[in-house]
Design a protein around this motif. Structure first.
Motif, PDB file in Angstrom:
ATOM      1  N   ARG A  97      51.455 -65.944 -47.551  1.00 34.14           N
ATOM      2  CA  ARG A  97      52.118 -64.672 -48.836  1.00 34.14           C
ATOM      3  C   ARG A  97      52.988 -65.851 -48.944  1.00 34.14           C
ATOM      4  NH1 ARG A  97      51.092 -58.942 -48.272  1.00 34.14           N
ATOM      5  NH2 ARG A  97      51.141 -59.246 -46.569  1.00 34.14           N
ATOM      6  N   GLN A 120      54.268 -68.288 -48.245  1.00 35.32           N
ATOM      7  CA  GLN A 120      54.724 -70.008 -48.992  1.00 35.32           C
ATOM      8  C   GLN A 120      54.249 -70.227 -50.025  1.00 35.32           C
ATOM      9  OE1 GLN A 120      54.930 -72.520 -46.237  1.00 35.32           O
ATOM     10  NE2 GLN A 120      55.769 -73.537 -48.249  1.00 35.32           N
ATOM     11  N   SER A 121      53.241 -69.356 -50.056  1.00 32.73           N
ATOM     12  CA  SER A 121      52.479 -69.297 -52.283  1.00 32.73           C
ATOM     13  C   SER A 121      54.036 -68.974 -52.545  1.00 32.73           C
ATOM     14  CB  SER A 121      51.276 -68.552 -52.442  1.00 32.73           C
ATOM     15  OG  SER A 121      50.377 -68.860 -50.830  1.00 32.73           O
ATOM     16  N   GLU A 122      54.464 -67.761 -51.951  1.00 31.88           N
ATOM     17  CA  GLU A 122      55.522 -67.278 -53.176  1.00 31.88           C
ATOM     18  C   GLU A 122      56.560 -68.329 -52.749  1.00 31.88           C
ATOM     19  OE1 GLU A 122      57.728 -64.675 -55.614  1.00 31.88           O
ATOM     20  OE2 GLU A 122      55.727 -64.624 -54.828  1.00 31.88           O
ATOM     21  N   ASP A 165      56.431 -71.534 -53.157  1.00 34.81           N
ATOM     22  CA  ASP A 165      55.941 -72.340 -54.143  1.00 34.81           C
ATOM     23  C   ASP A 165      55.811 -72.063 -55.306  1.00 34.81           C
ATOM     24  OD1 ASP A 165      54.874 -74.023 -51.290  1.00 34.81           O
ATOM     25  OD2 ASP A 165      53.170 -73.549 -51.206  1.00 34.81           O
ATOM     26  N   ARG A 166      55.202 -70.929 -55.804  1.00 29.54           N
ATOM     27  CA  ARG A 166      55.646 -71.022 -56.838  1.00 29.54           C
ATOM     28  C   ARG A 166      57.436 -70.621 -56.816  1.00 29.54           C
ATOM     29  NH1 ARG A 166      57.112 -66.368 -59.814  1.00 29.54           N
ATOM     30  NH2 ARG A 166      58.021 -65.233 -57.672  1.00 29.54           N
ATOM     31  N   MET A 167      57.905 -70.398 -56.839  1.00 26.33           N
ATOM     32  CA  MET A 167      59.952 -69.819 -57.452  1.00 26.33           C
ATOM     33  C   MET A 167      59.913 -71.214 -57.399  1.00 26.33           C
ATOM     34  SD  MET A 167      60.970 -67.002 -55.216  1.00 26.33           S
ATOM     35  CE  MET A 167      62.120 -66.960 -55.571  1.00 26.33           C
ATOM     36  N   GLN A 201      58.071 -74.167 -57.868  1.00 26.03           N
ATOM     37  CA  GLN A 201      57.328 -74.360 -59.083  1.00 26.03           C
ATOM     38  C   GLN A 201      58.492 -73.988 -60.467  1.00 26.03           C
ATOM     39  OE1 GLN A 201      53.959 -73.990 -58.741  1.00 26.03           O
ATOM     40  NE2 GLN A 201      52.961 -75.080 -56.794  1.00 26.03           N
ATOM     41  N   ALA A 202      58.020 -72.326 -60.299  1.00 28.93           N
ATOM     42  CA  ALA A 202      59.112 -72.357 -61.167  1.00 28.93           C
ATOM     43  C   ALA A 202      61.021 -73.404 -61.356  1.00 28.93           C
ATOM     44  CB  ALA A 202      59.519 -70.730 -61.398  1.00 28.93           C
ATOM     45  N   ARG A 226      61.525 -75.185 -60.782  1.00 27.89           N
ATOM     46  CA  ARG A 226      61.268 -77.526 -61.469  1.00 27.89           C
ATOM     47  C   ARG A 226      61.369 -77.204 -62.504  1.00 27.89           C
ATOM     48  NH1 ARG A 226      57.712 -80.119 -56.168  1.00 27.89           N
ATOM     49  NH2 ARG A 226      59.249 -80.278 -54.163  1.00 27.89           N
ATOM     50  N   ALA A 242      66.413 -70.945 -57.312  1.00 31.99           N
ATOM     51  CA  ALA A 242      65.154 -70.607 -56.201  1.00 31.99           C
ATOM     52  C   ALA A 242      64.585 -71.261 -54.595  1.00 31.99           C
ATOM     53  CB  ALA A 242      64.127 -71.551 -57.325  1.00 31.99           C
ATOM     54  N   ALA A 244      63.138 -68.880 -51.457  1.00 34.90           N
ATOM     55  CA  ALA A 244      62.329 -69.134 -50.854  1.00 34.90           C
ATOM     56  C   ALA A 244      62.144 -69.012 -50.019  1.00 34.90           C
ATOM     57  CB  ALA A 244      61.959 -70.509 -51.141  1.00 34.90           C
TER      58      ALA A 244
END
Length: 244
Positions: free
Chosen positions: A131, A133-135, A137-139, A141-142, A144, A182, A186
């Protein structure tokens, strides 16, 4: 009995007063008087003396019977003691076997619980890591996307305001700031996840250590011949504390 002693005294008097036979140590006594006194002595002897004589005559038989009964009693007592000792040994061996079986069951249960705790900890750790790592990655990506949006908007603004270089620099600075925030968020989430998972694994390690110490104490008490019985309340208290 008084008549017996009286008759004996009279017999002694007759013998002492009897006329001696010349050239011998014998004497002449009145036969009738002596026989009469002897009859009196025989009649005066109580029946108990005859019974006592019968007992004396059968003394060997009575002693043999008594010795045989004594030997039988000793043999019966030894046989009873042997049977009692054998039963006690069998009961002790059965109790020892039951205690060992119960200790093995407790050890197996403790190992199973420890393995379950470790497995649950690993699953929870992997879940938190996934979770996080997913968070992250999401942040990222957000960030970027925001960065690309900012760059796009900056280029558009730059195209519109070619002379205003300060706007382009501000956009680049804002985009870099968003990406840095971001990345920082992370990294912070990853650190918090590691700290939480480490604390949970420490709790599992403490529970496993108490369980192994309890099992070792139980085995040590089993190896002691007169050891105290296994403390199940301490075992249950340790498990309840670990569960909390």
């Amino acid at each position: 009995m008084y008549r017996v002693f009286e008759a004996l005294d009279e017999l002694v008097t007759i013998v002492e007063e009897a006329r001696g036979v010349p050239m011998t140590s014998g004497c002449v006594v009145p036969r009738g008087d002596v026989l009469e006194l002897l009859d009196d002595v025989r009649d005066a002897i109580p029946q108990e003396l005859d019974d006592a004589q019968d007992v004396l005559d059968h003394r060997d038989e009575v002693l043999s019977t008594a010795e045989a009964q004594a030997d039988k009693s000793v043999t019966d007592a030894r046989n009873g003691a042997d049977r009692t000792l054998a039963a006690a040994r069998a009961e002790a061996e059965q109790l020892l076997a039951d205690a060992r079986e119960q200790a093995d069951e407790l050890m197996a249960e403790a190992r199973a619980q420890a393995e379950q705790a470790v497995t649950a900890g690993r699953r929870e750790y992997e879940d938190y890591v996934g979770r996080a790592q997913s968070e992250a990655d999401r942040m990222v990506q957000a960030g970027r996307a925001a960065y690309e949006q900012s760059v796009h908007e900056g280029k558009a603004e730059q195209a519109r305001l070619v002379a205003d270089t300060e706007v382009v620099q501000s956009a680049n600075t804002e985009a870099k700031r968003i990406v840095d925030e971001a990345n920082d968020d992370a990294e912070r989430l990853r650190s918090e996840c590691d700290v939480y998972v480490d604390s949970r694994l420490a709790d599992f390690e403490d529970l496993l250590g108490r369980t192994l110490r309890t099992v070792g104490k139980g085995r040590q008490q089993l190896r002691s011949p007169m050891g105290a019985p296994f403390d199940y309340e301490e075992w249950n208290a340790g498990n309840n504390t670990g569960a909390n």
